[in-house]
Design a protein around this motif. Structure first.
Motif, PDB file in Angstrom:
ATOM      1  N   GLU A 196       0.825  -1.210   0.000  1.00 25.09           N
ATOM      2  CA  GLU A 196       0.000   0.000   0.000  1.00 25.09           C
ATOM      3  C   GLU A 196       0.857   1.256   0.000  1.00 25.09           C
ATOM      4  O   GLU A 196       0.603   2.206  -0.758  1.00 25.09           O
ATOM      5  N   THR A 197       1.898   1.254   0.834  1.00 22.20           N
ATOM      6  CA  THR A 197       2.772   2.421   0.912  1.00 22.20           C
ATOM      7  C   THR A 197       3.544   2.627  -0.384  1.00 22.20           C
ATOM      8  O   THR A 197       3.659   3.750  -0.888  1.00 22.20           O
ATOM      9  N   GLU A 212      -3.903  -1.739  -6.970  1.00 22.91           N
ATOM     10  CA  GLU A 212      -2.840  -2.248  -7.828  1.00 22.91           C
ATOM     11  C   GLU A 212      -3.333  -2.562  -9.230  1.00 22.91           C
ATOM     12  O   GLU A 212      -2.566  -2.645 -10.175  1.00 22.91           O
ATOM     13  N   LYS A 227       1.347   4.211  -2.968  1.00 20.96           N
ATOM     14  CA  LYS A 227       1.092   5.626  -2.669  1.00 20.96           C
ATOM     15  C   LYS A 227       2.246   6.490  -3.165  1.00 20.96           C
ATOM     16  O   LYS A 227       2.028   7.588  -3.698  1.00 20.96           O
ATOM     17  N   SER A 265      -4.099  -5.383  -3.786  1.00 22.80           N
ATOM     18  CA  SER A 265      -5.259  -4.579  -3.415  1.00 22.80           C
ATOM     19  C   SER A 265      -5.930  -4.076  -4.691  1.00 22.80           C
ATOM     20  O   SER A 265      -5.335  -4.083  -5.759  1.00 22.80           O
TER      21      SER A 265
END
Length: 223
Positions: A189-190, A219, A193, A216
């Motif tokens: 996730e990071t 993506e 981002k 996720s």
């Protein structure tokens, strides 16, 4: 582009052994990372281990303080390229930047870039040590010195990459150079981002866990 192609698979801890470097390179080949990022001592070993693969070898220079002489940085960078490095991540002279000796900062970067020629040069700013205005000024100096990338952090200071800094750097340099976000990026996730914020490359020691983490919905956008 595959997420793996964004990742510089990194191992810079002082206790790294030859066995550790072999594992790093094996992982990089398996997951098709863009590069491995190692200390200059291990460049020749990494190059040998990555023979017949598309994974590049990246070496850090003047790491992690950036406070050594330009001649020392040039020598280390030149030797790393001779040993097989295809990308160089050098640490900016933070003290000279904070002293407003911009000519010294510019010359430091220029000397390394001239020494390595067409080899990709990433300049590490160490954003945790700099004010907003110092980051913006450093970006301009990097562009003037023909750096190919601006990198946020060494990962060895009091803080790593921040989304705010990456967005600020992107706004400052537009598309005149690329950005490498590094320091504290440990999960999928990071990483996504930072890519969405403008990072062209992710420096991390957590590349395997990032690319093997359950995907996720974010993506699916093409990374």
């Amino acid at each position: 582009m595959s997420l793996s192609n964004y990742i510089d698979h990194t191992l810079l801890k002082p206790s790294a052994t030859k066995t550790d470097i072999k594992i790093l390179c094996d992982e990089a080949k398996e997951y098709r990372f863009h590069s491995v990022c190692v200390n200059s001592y291990y460049v020749s070993l990494a190059k040998h281990l990555l023979t017949r693969s598309n994974v590049k070898v990246c070496s850090v220079i003047g790491f992690p303080l950036g406070a050594m002489s330009s001649d020392a940085k040039v020598f280390e960078a030149t030797k790393a390229v001779e040993d097989g490095a295809e990308e160089i991540d050098m640490v900016i002279n933070i003290g000279m930047l904070k002293s407003k000796n911009y000519v010294a900062v510019y010359k430091d970067i220029c000397d390394v870039k001239l020494a390595i020629g067409k080899v990709t040069l990433k300049v590490i700013l160490e954003i945790s040590e700099l004010s907003k205005n110092e980051i913006i000024k450093a970006c301009q100096i990097c562009l003037d010195a023909n750096a190919d990338f601006i990198k946020t952090s060494t990962g060895f200071s009091k803080g790593g990459a921040t989304l705010t800094a990456v967005k600020m750097i992107r706004k400052s340099i537009k598309n005149k150079a690329k950005i490498k976000a590094s320091g504290g990026i440990k999960d999928l996730e990071t990483a996504l981002k930072y890519i969405d914020a403008g990072a062209d490359r992710i420096g991390t020691s957590s590349g395997v866990s990032i690319v093997t983490e359950k995907k996720s919905p974010v993506e699916s956008s093409g990374y």
